[in-house]
Motif scaffolding. Structure first.
Motif, PDB file in Angstrom:
ATOM      1  N   SER A 126      -1.758  10.751  -2.189  1.00 23.68           N
ATOM      2  CA  SER A 126      -2.549  11.617  -2.393  1.00 23.68           C
ATOM      3  C   SER A 126      -2.034  12.813  -3.339  1.00 23.68           C
ATOM      4  O   SER A 126      -2.265  13.974  -3.702  1.00 23.68           O
ATOM      5  N   PHE A 127      -0.607  12.620  -3.550  1.00 26.89           N
ATOM      6  CA  PHE A 127       0.039  13.576  -4.576  1.00 26.89           C
ATOM      7  C   PHE A 127       0.367  12.764  -5.706  1.00 26.89           C
ATOM      8  O   PHE A 127       0.552  13.452  -6.631  1.00 26.89           O
ATOM      9  N   ALA A 128       0.857  11.529  -5.707  1.00 23.87           N
ATOM     10  CA  ALA A 128       1.459  10.913  -6.823  1.00 23.87           C
ATOM     11  C   ALA A 128       0.412  10.134  -7.773  1.00 23.87           C
ATOM     12  O   ALA A 128       0.678   9.799  -8.760  1.00 23.87           O
ATOM     13  N   SER A 129      -0.944  10.182  -7.267  1.00 27.41           N
ATOM     14  CA  SER A 129      -1.785   9.395  -8.083  1.00 27.41           C
ATOM     15  C   SER A 129      -2.741  10.282  -9.051  1.00 27.41           C
ATOM     16  O   SER A 129      -2.211  11.396  -9.037  1.00 27.41           O
ATOM     17  N   GLY A 130      -3.163   9.914  -9.767  1.00 29.04           N
ATOM     18  CA  GLY A 130      -4.094  10.526 -10.733  1.00 29.04           C
ATOM     19  C   GLY A 130      -5.061  11.730 -10.160  1.00 29.04           C
ATOM     20  O   GLY A 130      -5.203  12.864 -10.645  1.00 29.04           O
ATOM     21  N   THR A 131      -5.515  11.265  -9.104  1.00 27.61           N
ATOM     22  CA  THR A 131      -6.410  11.978  -8.220  1.00 27.61           C
ATOM     23  C   THR A 131      -5.710  13.030  -7.597  1.00 27.61           C
ATOM     24  O   THR A 131      -6.052  14.371  -7.575  1.00 27.61           O
ATOM     25  N   GLY A 132      -4.183  12.691  -7.273  1.00 23.92           N
ATOM     26  CA  GLY A 132      -3.310  14.050  -6.739  1.00 23.92           C
ATOM     27  C   GLY A 132      -3.202  14.957  -7.796  1.00 23.92           C
ATOM     28  O   GLY A 132      -3.012  16.117  -7.620  1.00 23.92           O
ATOM     29  N   LEU A 133      -2.759  14.483  -8.742  1.00 24.84           N
ATOM     30  CA  LEU A 133      -2.399  15.175 -10.042  1.00 24.84           C
ATOM     31  C   LEU A 133      -3.579  16.329 -10.328  1.00 24.84           C
ATOM     32  O   LEU A 133      -3.427  17.712 -10.389  1.00 24.84           O
ATOM     33  N   ALA A 134      -4.820  15.698 -10.447  1.00 24.31           N
ATOM     34  CA  ALA A 134      -5.851  16.518 -10.749  1.00 24.31           C
ATOM     35  C   ALA A 134      -6.247  17.507  -9.402  1.00 24.31           C
ATOM     36  O   ALA A 134      -6.473  18.736  -9.904  1.00 24.31           O
ATOM     37  N   MET A 135      -5.887  17.359  -8.265  1.00 24.25           N
ATOM     38  CA  MET A 135      -5.977  18.159  -7.095  1.00 24.25           C
ATOM     39  C   MET A 135      -4.898  19.283  -7.308  1.00 24.25           C
ATOM     40  O   MET A 135      -5.099  20.361  -7.212  1.00 24.25           O
TER      41      MET A 135
ATOM     42  N   GLU B 269       0.809  -1.140   0.057  1.00 23.30           N
ATOM     43  CA  GLU B 269      -0.044  -0.173  -0.107  1.00 23.30           C
ATOM     44  C   GLU B 269       0.997   1.301  -0.078  1.00 23.30           C
ATOM     45  O   GLU B 269       1.862   1.260   0.828  1.00 23.30           O
ATOM     46  N   MET B 270       0.513   2.274  -0.969  1.00 25.55           N
ATOM     47  CA  MET B 270       1.463   3.276  -1.121  1.00 25.55           C
ATOM     48  C   MET B 270       1.145   4.373  -0.169  1.00 25.55           C
ATOM     49  O   MET B 270       1.082   5.391  -0.662  1.00 25.55           O
ATOM     50  N   HIS B 271       0.854   4.220   1.136  1.00 22.00           N
ATOM     51  CA  HIS B 271       0.454   5.188   1.993  1.00 22.00           C
ATOM     52  C   HIS B 271       1.761   5.574   2.834  1.00 22.00           C
ATOM     53  O   HIS B 271       2.121   4.740   3.722  1.00 22.00           O
ATOM     54  N   PHE B 272       2.621   6.550   2.809  1.00 16.99           N
ATOM     55  CA  PHE B 272       3.786   6.804   3.412  1.00 16.99           C
ATOM     56  C   PHE B 272       3.887   8.421   3.242  1.00 16.99           C
ATOM     57  O   PHE B 272       3.611   9.085   2.092  1.00 16.99           O
ATOM     58  N   PRO B 273       4.418   9.016   4.321  1.00 20.83           N
ATOM     59  CA  PRO B 273       4.779  10.538   4.202  1.00 20.83           C
ATOM     60  C   PRO B 273       5.785  10.865   3.098  1.00 20.83           C
ATOM     61  O   PRO B 273       6.829  10.225   3.205  1.00 20.83           O
ATOM     62  N   ILE B 274       5.583  11.857   2.423  1.00 26.82           N
ATOM     63  CA  ILE B 274       6.575  12.546   1.437  1.00 26.82           C
ATOM     64  C   ILE B 274       6.461  14.071   1.988  1.00 26.82           C
ATOM     65  O   ILE B 274       5.522  14.584   2.475  1.00 26.82           O
TER      66      ILE B 274
ATOM     67  N   GLY C  62      -7.301   7.743   1.549  1.00 24.37           N
ATOM     68  CA  GLY C  62      -7.194   6.483   1.860  1.00 24.37           C
ATOM     69  C   GLY C  62      -6.701   6.128   3.302  1.00 24.37           C
ATOM     70  O   GLY C  62      -7.425   5.288   3.616  1.00 24.37           O
ATOM     71  N   CYS C  63      -5.939   7.064   3.765  1.00 26.24           N
ATOM     72  CA  CYS C  63      -5.244   6.785   4.971  1.00 26.24           C
ATOM     73  C   CYS C  63      -5.608   7.697   6.074  1.00 26.24           C
ATOM     74  O   CYS C  63      -5.137   7.776   7.225  1.00 26.24           O
ATOM     75  N   GLY C  64      -6.010   8.723   5.751  1.00 30.67           N
ATOM     76  CA  GLY C  64      -6.319  10.154   6.506  1.00 30.67           C
ATOM     77  C   GLY C  64      -5.202  10.930   6.906  1.00 30.67           C
ATOM     78  O   GLY C  64      -5.559  11.927   7.702  1.00 30.67           O
ATOM     79  N   GLN C  65      -4.163  10.477   6.384  1.00 31.81           N
ATOM     80  CA  GLN C  65      -2.762  11.272   6.935  1.00 31.81           C
ATOM     81  C   GLN C  65      -2.530  12.572   6.009  1.00 31.81           C
ATOM     82  O   GLN C  65      -2.779  12.386   4.708  1.00 31.81           O
ATOM     83  N   PRO C  66      -1.787  13.570   6.421  1.00 30.69           N
ATOM     84  CA  PRO C  66      -1.425  14.758   5.630  1.00 30.69           C
ATOM     85  C   PRO C  66      -0.251  14.284   5.034  1.00 30.69           C
ATOM     86  O   PRO C  66       0.502  13.412   5.510  1.00 30.69           O
TER      87      PRO C  66
END
Ligand SMILES: [Zn+2]
Length: 290
Positions: free
Chosen positions: A176-185, A152-157, A167-171
């Motif tokens: 949340s940055f590298a996904s397509g959703t992240g790119l759109a945001m 699971e690719m949930h880790f802080p950067i 997905g994980c609720g963490q900032p």
């Protein structure tokens, strides 16, 4: 030659085909809309297995969700699939051998056995779509974790922005940055509230400076994550699949990663298989057991 029926179960479509021991698709890949109830999905599986029963030696399933070590059951929530689907008892669907594997793991196995990571002992296959999934091969085996949820690719950067991950609720989460959703945001923050990933790619291709900035920022997040994966897993290759993989500037990204990681070289390359990778990988995993 042994053959298996293999299903790839997604939230909108279920694809299936028959795969032989050489990893060849024996017939066309068929697609149906995913039934809207768990019962409907199970009925569809049973009917399809019955149709092909005489020609197959087993049934494989590539699915969303974490899957147990025995390859028989889903152990987690399965996102956009109907309620109750994750409780499916796959073994009960047929008296033939059955194997279930997570879709990202299945796709990674296809790349490892016959695709871009063939010949590697250690590889990470990242699927960049709406989210970021992965399958991690360690010493020729899929890394599963205690509950089948490894990768699971949930880790802080260090993003410089705070964005709570869906997905994980963490900032500051990689996904949340590298996904397509992240790119759109990221695009919506600077290019307008309706901006999409398509607008970023189209804008970049036209030389639009805002789109280029958003794309580069996204690619930097992806690179940071891959530096972490490179150091933690020391793989020979990181293979990128999914809808955004084709836009990555491989040479540039690979150079940056190799300048940052502890042990070189690490190759970064696009996947060989796309849409059918999950089906193929799950089928191959089962065929190896028969
Ligand atoms: Zn997260």
């Amino acid at each position: 030659m042994k053959k298996v029926l293999s299903f790839d179960i997604g939230g909108t479509k279920i694809a299936y085909s028959i795969i032989d021991e050489n990893g060849q698709f024996v017939c066309d890949v068929m697609k149906v809309s995913t039934p809207d109830t768990a019962e409907g999905i199970r009925d569809f599986f049973k009917k399809t297995i019955k149709d092909y029963y005489a020609d197959i030696n087993g049934v494989a399933f590539s699915t969303a969700g974490a899957v147990n070590h025995e390859g028989t059951r889903i152990t987690s929530f399965t996102g956009n699939l109907p309620q109750g689907y994750n409780e499916t008892d796959f073994v009960k669907l047929t008296d033939k051998p059955v194997l279930v594997e997570n879709d990202a793991n299945s796709a990674a196995w296809a790349e490892y056995k016959l695709g871009a990571a063939q010949g590697c002992c250690d590889a990470v296959v990242l699927a960049i779509g709406t989210g970021v999934g992965s399958g991690i091969i360690v010493n020729g085996k899929l890394l599963k974790g205690k509950s089948g949820a490894a990768g699971e690719m949930h880790f802080p950067i260090d993003s410089g922005h705070k964005r709570v991950c869906r997905g994980c609720g963490q900032p500051d989460c990689f996904e949340s940055f590298a996904s397509g959703t992240g790119l759109a945001m990221s695009a919506q923050a600077v290019m307008g509230e309706n901006a999409t990933t398509y607008d970023v790619i189209a804008g970049k291709n036209k030389g639009d400076s805002l789109a280029i900035q958003v794309f580069n920022e996204w690619q930097n997040y992806l690179t940071k994550g891959m530096i972490m994966l490179g150091n933690v897993f020391d793989p020979e290759k990181i293979v990128l699949s999914g809808s955004l993989a084709q836009f990555v500037e491989y040479e540039k990204v690979e150079k940056t990663i190799n300048e940052a990681i502890l042990t070189q070289p690490l190759q970064v390359c696009p996947a060989k298989f796309e849409n059918n990778a999950g089906m193929l990988g799950a089928g191959l995993l089962l065929l190896e057991k028969l």
